[in-house]
Design a protein around this motif. Structure first.
Motif, PDB file in Angstrom:
ATOM      1  N   ASP A 133     -24.274 -26.659   2.728  1.00 41.90           N
ATOM      2  CA  ASP A 133     -24.959 -26.680   1.437  1.00 41.90           C
ATOM      3  C   ASP A 133     -23.920 -27.064   0.372  1.00 41.90           C
ATOM      4  OD1 ASP A 133     -26.085 -25.924  -1.093  1.00 41.90           O
ATOM      5  OD2 ASP A 133     -27.513 -24.624  -0.044  1.00 41.90           O
ATOM      6  N   THR A 167     -23.890 -25.240  -3.154  1.00 43.15           N
ATOM      7  CA  THR A 167     -23.324 -23.898  -3.090  1.00 43.15           C
ATOM      8  C   THR A 167     -21.810 -23.947  -2.950  1.00 43.15           C
ATOM      9  OG1 THR A 167     -25.340 -22.983  -2.107  1.00 43.15           O
ATOM     10  CG2 THR A 167     -23.315 -21.730  -1.786  1.00 43.15           C
ATOM     11  N   PHE A 202     -19.440 -22.303  -5.734  1.00 36.43           N
ATOM     12  CA  PHE A 202     -18.686 -21.177  -5.208  1.00 36.43           C
ATOM     13  C   PHE A 202     -17.188 -21.475  -5.310  1.00 36.43           C
ATOM     14  CE2 PHE A 202     -17.711 -17.563  -2.731  1.00 36.43           C
ATOM     15  CZ  PHE A 202     -18.874 -16.871  -2.435  1.00 36.43           C
ATOM     16  N   PHE A 246     -31.301 -20.358  -6.745  1.00 38.35           N
ATOM     17  CA  PHE A 246     -29.866 -20.526  -6.987  1.00 38.35           C
ATOM     18  C   PHE A 246     -29.494 -19.717  -8.216  1.00 38.35           C
ATOM     19  CE2 PHE A 246     -25.814 -22.370  -7.829  1.00 38.35           C
ATOM     20  CZ  PHE A 246     -25.379 -22.862  -6.608  1.00 38.35           C
ATOM     21  N   ILE A 294     -23.413 -16.365  -7.920  1.00 34.08           N
ATOM     22  CA  ILE A 294     -22.468 -17.244  -7.231  1.00 34.08           C
ATOM     23  C   ILE A 294     -21.120 -17.241  -7.952  1.00 34.08           C
ATOM     24  CG2 ILE A 294     -21.964 -19.616  -6.555  1.00 34.08           C
ATOM     25  CD1 ILE A 294     -24.087 -18.333  -4.850  1.00 34.08           C
ATOM     26  N   LEU A 323     -23.516 -15.638   1.423  1.00 36.01           N
ATOM     27  CA  LEU A 323     -24.395 -16.804   1.534  1.00 36.01           C
ATOM     28  C   LEU A 323     -25.708 -16.455   2.227  1.00 36.01           C
ATOM     29  CD1 LEU A 323     -21.873 -19.654   2.479  1.00 36.01           C
ATOM     30  CD2 LEU A 323     -22.708 -18.978   0.220  1.00 36.01           C
ATOM     31  N   ARG A 336     -27.964 -16.374  -0.988  1.00 39.94           N
ATOM     32  CA  ARG A 336     -28.555 -17.719  -0.963  1.00 39.94           C
ATOM     33  C   ARG A 336     -29.632 -17.862   0.100  1.00 39.94           C
ATOM     34  NH1 ARG A 336     -29.650 -21.119  -3.055  1.00 39.94           N
ATOM     35  NH2 ARG A 336     -28.632 -23.043  -2.383  1.00 39.94           N
ATOM     36  N   THR A 385     -21.058 -24.076   5.400  1.00 42.33           N
ATOM     37  CA  THR A 385     -20.721 -24.023   3.973  1.00 42.33           C
ATOM     38  C   THR A 385     -19.473 -23.185   3.758  1.00 42.33           C
ATOM     39  OG1 THR A 385     -23.089 -24.167   3.463  1.00 42.33           O
ATOM     40  CG2 THR A 385     -21.626 -23.490   1.674  1.00 42.33           C
TER      41      THR A 385
END
Length: 265
Positions: free
Chosen positions: A68, A71, A75, A144, A149, A175, A179, A189
């Motif tokens: 992802d 993200t 992040f 999101f 995050i 995550l 997420r 990710t």
């Protein structure tokens, strides 16, 4: 012990390839306990080993669409900033001897190892616990949450800067829970985030770290072989089983480090 250390190094990569984390969980103990490297120096070495192996391992996950990107970017940015501040300022001002209780002295090295172990145990419990509600929500449209995050990224950055851990054992639960990513997308990710965080953290450490490049590159090369093996077998293992196994592995290693740094000292 050096031979055991080199043999153990391949499992650093295997753990990373299988579960997107756990590499630092092996790297730090291998460097400190098998190669007798100072814990502070081990955190810098760990950042290079973890970052390099994560970078290699992330390619196969990219090909499978298990990353992802959005993200990883949101992040990674706060994480890198936190790593810089931690490596350049916070870590350097921690005294070598923190405090003494009787004949037992909590040193900077012991403090870092105990912090590492406590966070490992906390993360492991969140992965072992089966959360049916979270599993149901995973199939829904993901939200999101930028603030979550951002906060999580800063927290991971501080931890990465302090203990030289890529943070996969903390990133993956975040995550999955925040997420609602599938475990394998969370792993992919995580590898991207870890590679960015760790390599940047290592670069921030170079100004005050003497690096034995021959030794460091040999360990890294062996770990890379391991991650190729782990990435291959990750396609053969069910995601839920992977998550639970990851949790138990982290828990066992966390308890061992606490025992090693307290009772066995």
């Amino acid at each position: 012990m050096d031979i055991a250390g080199y043999l153990a190094s391949i499992f650093i990569g295997i753990a990373l390839g299988l579960i997107g984390g756990g590499d630092s969980i092996l790297t730090i103990p291998v460097l400190v306990y098998l190669f007798s490297i100072d814990a502070v120096l081990a955190t810098a070495y760990s950042l290079f080993i973890v970052g390099s192996t994560s970078l290699v391992g992330s390619f196969s996950y990219f090909k499978k669409g298990w990353v992802d990107i959005k993200t990883a970017i949101f992040f990674g940015i706060p994480s890198v900033a936190a790593i810089f501040l931690t490596r350049e300022y916070i870590l350097l001002v921690i005294p070598d001897d923190i405090f003494t209780v009787g004949s037992y002295t909590i040193t900077k090295n012991i403090l870092l190892m105990l912090l590492f172990a406590i966070l490992m145990i906390a993360a492991s419990l969140s992965m072992i616990k089966r959360d049916r509600k979270a599993s149901d929500e995973a199939s829904q449209k993901r939200q999101f949450n930028y603030l979550q995050i951002l906060i999580q990224g800063i927290f991971i950055g501080v931890i990465t800067g302090l203990i030289g851990a890529g943070g996969g054992f903390l990133i993956i639960p975040a995550l999955v829970k925040l997420r609602k990513l599938s475990i394998k997308t969370a792993v992919g990710t995580s590898l991207v985030i870890i590679s960015i965080n760790s390599l940047m953290g290592f670069l921030f450490s170079l100004s005050h770290t003497f690096v034995k490049w021959g030794f460091l590159l040999s360990i890294t090369s062996i770990a890379i072989i391991g991650i190729l093996i782990g990435s291959y077998f990750s396609t053969k293992i069910e995601g839920d089983k992977l998550k639970t196994a990851f949790g138990w592995f982290v828990l066992i290693m966390g308890v061992y480090i606490i025992i090693k740094e307290t009772i066995l000292k």
